[in-house]
Design a protein around this motif. Structure first.
Motif, PDB file in Angstrom:
ATOM      1  N   SER A 157      45.068  42.646  33.582  1.00 18.09           N
ATOM      2  CA  SER A 157      44.130  41.976  34.481  1.00 18.09           C
ATOM      3  C   SER A 157      44.259  42.421  35.934  1.00 18.09           C
ATOM      4  N   ASN A 192      39.924  42.631  31.961  1.00 14.71           N
ATOM      5  CA  ASN A 192      38.945  41.542  32.012  1.00 14.71           C
ATOM      6  C   ASN A 192      38.371  41.292  33.401  1.00 14.71           C
ATOM      7  N   ASN A 252      34.729  41.328  30.379  1.00 14.83           N
ATOM      8  CA  ASN A 252      34.762  40.321  31.431  1.00 14.83           C
ATOM      9  C   ASN A 252      34.784  38.928  30.810  1.00 14.83           C
ATOM     10  N   HIS A 253      35.876  38.196  31.013  1.00 12.94           N
ATOM     11  CA  HIS A 253      36.028  36.884  30.367  1.00 12.94           C
ATOM     12  C   HIS A 253      34.936  35.911  30.791  1.00 12.94           C
ATOM     13  N   LEU A 297      36.193  35.687  23.362  1.00 10.12           N
ATOM     14  CA  LEU A 297      36.816  36.854  23.994  1.00 10.12           C
ATOM     15  C   LEU A 297      37.830  37.487  23.063  1.00 10.12           C
ATOM     16  N   TRP A 334      48.306  40.271  31.610  1.00  9.34           N
ATOM     17  CA  TRP A 334      47.047  39.726  31.091  1.00  9.34           C
ATOM     18  C   TRP A 334      46.986  38.252  31.472  1.00  9.34           C
ATOM     19  N   ARG A 392      45.071  35.718  30.915  1.00  8.36           N
ATOM     20  CA  ARG A 392      44.230  34.844  30.104  1.00  8.36           C
ATOM     21  C   ARG A 392      45.081  34.202  29.020  1.00  8.36           C
TER      22      ARG A 392
END
Length: 222
Positions: free
Chosen positions: A34, A62, A83-84, A93, A114, A116
């Motif tokens: 990210s 993302n 892209n989240h 996702l 990351w 997310r």
């Protein structure tokens, strides 16, 4: 004992020789990132130096503005933006991530910064093969701002951890850790910089260790 910036002991556990981490067959790594991607580049360099027997067929990022894209282009690693913000749910996702990784025959998922939260969809597609790195000695200081958490708590030692990911954030079996003493005049920036040095040391080793552990487990079952 007082430590200076020029002489700070760092402790890595387990300490394993390169021979013990040698892999016969190359791993296919799918990377999730990210941010700037410094840990991603360390893994690429370890592969180039033949310290890690692996290849990276694809990197997923993302954040459209993430600098990891430029880093990957320089290192000639294919990338794809997921892209989240364009997905209604985390599960959507992760479904797309799994689809992309399976298209590229990825075996191991490497979360290199990351940012997310992952879902069962990703973990079930790659059981015990999703690896994460976190800037603390887990189980202490989970979640965001781990470096700031350590400074606020007043602990004298922190570090970084590479572990197998689980549904609980920053949990799962620990693969490797490195301890970093905290100095009296440390700021979040100076401490994070020293932790990152250790992250770069242990991440490629921990990936190899995870693969060796998985291989040994299969042999024991068979």
């Amino acid at each position: 004992m007082v430590f200076s910036d020029n002489c700070i002991p760092n402790f890595i556990s387990p300490q394993l020789s390169p021979e013990k981490l040698k892999l016969e067959n190359p791993l296919k790594l799918g990377v999730l990132a990210s941010g700037s991607g410094s840990n991603f580049e360390v893994i690429v360099k370890a592969i180039e130096k033949e310290e890690l027997n692996a290849e990276i067929p694809i990197l997923i990022y993302n954040n459209p503005k993430a600098k990891v894209k430029e880093r990957a282009q320089r290192l000639k690693i294919p990338t794809i933006l997921l892209n989240h913000r364009e997905f209604k749910q985390r599960e959507d996702l992760d479904k797309k991530i799994v689809e992309v990784f399976q298209e590229h025959q990825v075996e191991w998922v490497i979360m290199a910064g990351w940012m997310r939260v992952i879902t069962p969809i990703l973990l079930e597609a790659f059981p015990n093969r999703v690896i994460n790195i976190h800037p603390s000695l887990l189980p202490s200081f989970k979640g965001i701002n781990a470096v700031e958490q350590a400074l606020k708590a007043g602990v004298k030692i922190t570090g970084c951890t590479v572990h197998l990911a689980s549904l609980e954030v920053d949990s799962g079996p620990i693969l490797m850790q490195a301890a970093v003493p905290i100095l009296a005049d440390d700021t979040p920036e100076t401490l994070h910089a020293r932790i990152q040095v250790q992250e770069h040391k242990i991440f490629p080793q921990a990936i190899a260790l995870a693969a060796k552990n998985a291989f040994n487990s299969i042999n024991l079952v068979n």
